[in-house]
Design an enzyme around this catalytic site. Structure first.
Site, PDB file in Angstrom:
ATOM      1  N   HIS A 159     -10.475  -6.043   7.899  1.00 11.59           N
ATOM      2  CA  HIS A 159     -11.078  -5.779   6.600  1.00 11.59           C
ATOM      3  C   HIS A 159     -12.292  -4.853   6.688  1.00 11.59           C
ATOM      4  O   HIS A 159     -12.578  -4.133   5.735  1.00 11.59           O
ATOM      5  CB  HIS A 159     -11.495  -7.087   5.921  1.00 11.59           C
ATOM      6  CG  HIS A 159     -10.355  -7.908   5.429  1.00 11.59           C
ATOM      7  ND1 HIS A 159      -9.416  -8.456   6.269  1.00 11.59           N
ATOM      8  CD2 HIS A 159      -9.994  -8.284   4.179  1.00 11.59           C
ATOM      9  CE1 HIS A 159      -8.525  -9.135   5.563  1.00 11.59           C
ATOM     10  NE2 HIS A 159      -8.857  -9.045   4.282  1.00 11.59           N
ATOM     11  N   GLU A 187       0.815  -1.211   0.000  1.00  8.93           N
ATOM     12  CA  GLU A 187       0.000   0.000   0.000  1.00  8.93           C
ATOM     13  C   GLU A 187       0.855   1.271   0.000  1.00  8.93           C
ATOM     14  O   GLU A 187       0.490   2.276  -0.613  1.00  8.93           O
ATOM     15  CB  GLU A 187      -0.954   0.007   1.199  1.00  8.93           C
ATOM     16  CG  GLU A 187      -2.135  -0.938   1.076  1.00  8.93           C
ATOM     17  CD  GLU A 187      -1.753  -2.397   1.302  1.00  8.93           C
ATOM     18  OE1 GLU A 187      -0.676  -2.658   1.898  1.00  8.93           O
ATOM     19  OE2 GLU A 187      -2.516  -3.281   0.883  1.00  8.93           O
TER      20      GLU A 187
END
Length: 325
Positions: free
Chosen positions: A129, A60
């Protein structure tokens, strides 16, 4: 008009902007040939090629850095963070770089970047998540935070986000991806960022929500109507900046307010909304502004998330408390 799910509307918006502007680039983990973990980018690489829709390594921080560099070179990057719980790996790029670019450069440079990311509970995902972390970014000046609740809003808001010259975090609630369909124009249209939408008009109490909690609020409003309570439901759509003009006008009309968010009580944006309401409209209130939120714990494991997440009955109970104050 076409009937679309939210995921279809999001795909349609990216297709529209990839076609309209050759500087739009879509990239992230598995967004190319696989079309993304939720198939939000399905078919885009086939049509627009690997130079404009492409996969990145599992990193990321690298995705964020690439987006910053491309934005400085005149592109309009649309990076995907595969799940927003992974945002910690890219926080410096978002808050330390993108959000400060215009100020740091005296207006000479911009970060026309739209970060897309799924989030939200109710679909039994693994740990990290489903977390609602929008409050982390909403507290950072220089970046907009957009959270649609319908397919129509999703397309129009995403198009506006991609066209914006400043960075936008575009959060997509996973439970809403395929839970219902709505009418969406197939042609190009945009919805102004920073503008709330009154999803249901009412005169007795204002429910302020965003994301999946808009639908919980609408269901609560239906239940409250059976008891003679007419609830107005405001969908913020953008949680930074917040459309306080629409909020305060509703407060002046109903004199009762409940703010609803999926995030924990200490997280999200509800506390700031309560503070702004009491500063701007305290003399219009006939009861304290109450909140419906998740508890102040880390997100529960999936077996318990239905107990942990706020629901429409929680909203009904809070409204009854406010109305009987």
């Amino acid at each position: 008009m076409a009937q679309m799910t939210m995921i279809q509307a999001i795909t349609n918006a990216m297709h529209t902007e990839l076609k309209n502007d050759e500087n739009v680039l879509v990239f992230g983990e598995d967004v190319g040939k696989n079309g993304g973990v939720f198939r939000a980018t399905e078919g885009l690489q086939d049509e627009f090629g690997e130079e404009r829709v492409f996969d990145t390594p599992l990193g990321e921080s690298g995705i964020g850095g690439l987006a910053i560099g491309l934005g400085l070179q005149g592109y309009r990057p649309v990076p995907e963070i595969q799940f927003f719980g992974f945002v910690y790996e890219v926080m410096d790029s978002i808050s330390g770089q993108m959000a400060r670019m215009r100020y740091r450069s005296g207006g000479a440079h911009h970060s026309p970047i739209t970060i897309r990311s799924p989030f939200g509970g109710g679909v039994h995902t693994p740990e990290l998540h489903a977390d609602s972390l929008e409050g982390l970014i909403a507290q950072q000046p220089g970046i907009k935070v957009v959270i649609p609740s319908t397919p129509y809003d999703a397309k129009g808001l995403l198009i506006s986000s991609i066209r914006d010259n400043d960075p936008v975090l575009f959060l997509e609630h996973m439970k809403l991806y395929r839970s219902f369909r709505g009418e969406v124009p197939e042609e190009d249209y945009a919805i102004e960022l920073g503008k709330a939408d009154i999803k249901r008009e009412g005169k007795d109490v204002t429910l302020i929500a965003y994301g999946a909690m808009v639908h919980a609020s609408l269901k609560a409003a239906e239940e409250l109507e059976k008891d003679g309570i007419d609830a107005e439901v405001i969908d913020l759509r953008t949680v930074s900046p917040i459309d306080y003009e629409t909020v305060i006008e509703s407060v002046k009309k109903t004199n009762h307010v409940v703010v609803v968010q999926e995030a924990q009580r200490q997280a999200g944006v509800s506390a700031n909304i309560v503070a702004e309401i009491q500063e701007r409209a305290i003399l219009h209130l006939e009861a304290p502004v109450l909140r419906v939120t998740a508890p102040d714990t880390v997100y529960s494991f999936s077996a318990a998330e239905e107990i942990w997440l706020p629901n429409y009955q929680d909203i009904v109970d809070k409204v009854n408390t406010v109305m009987n104050f």
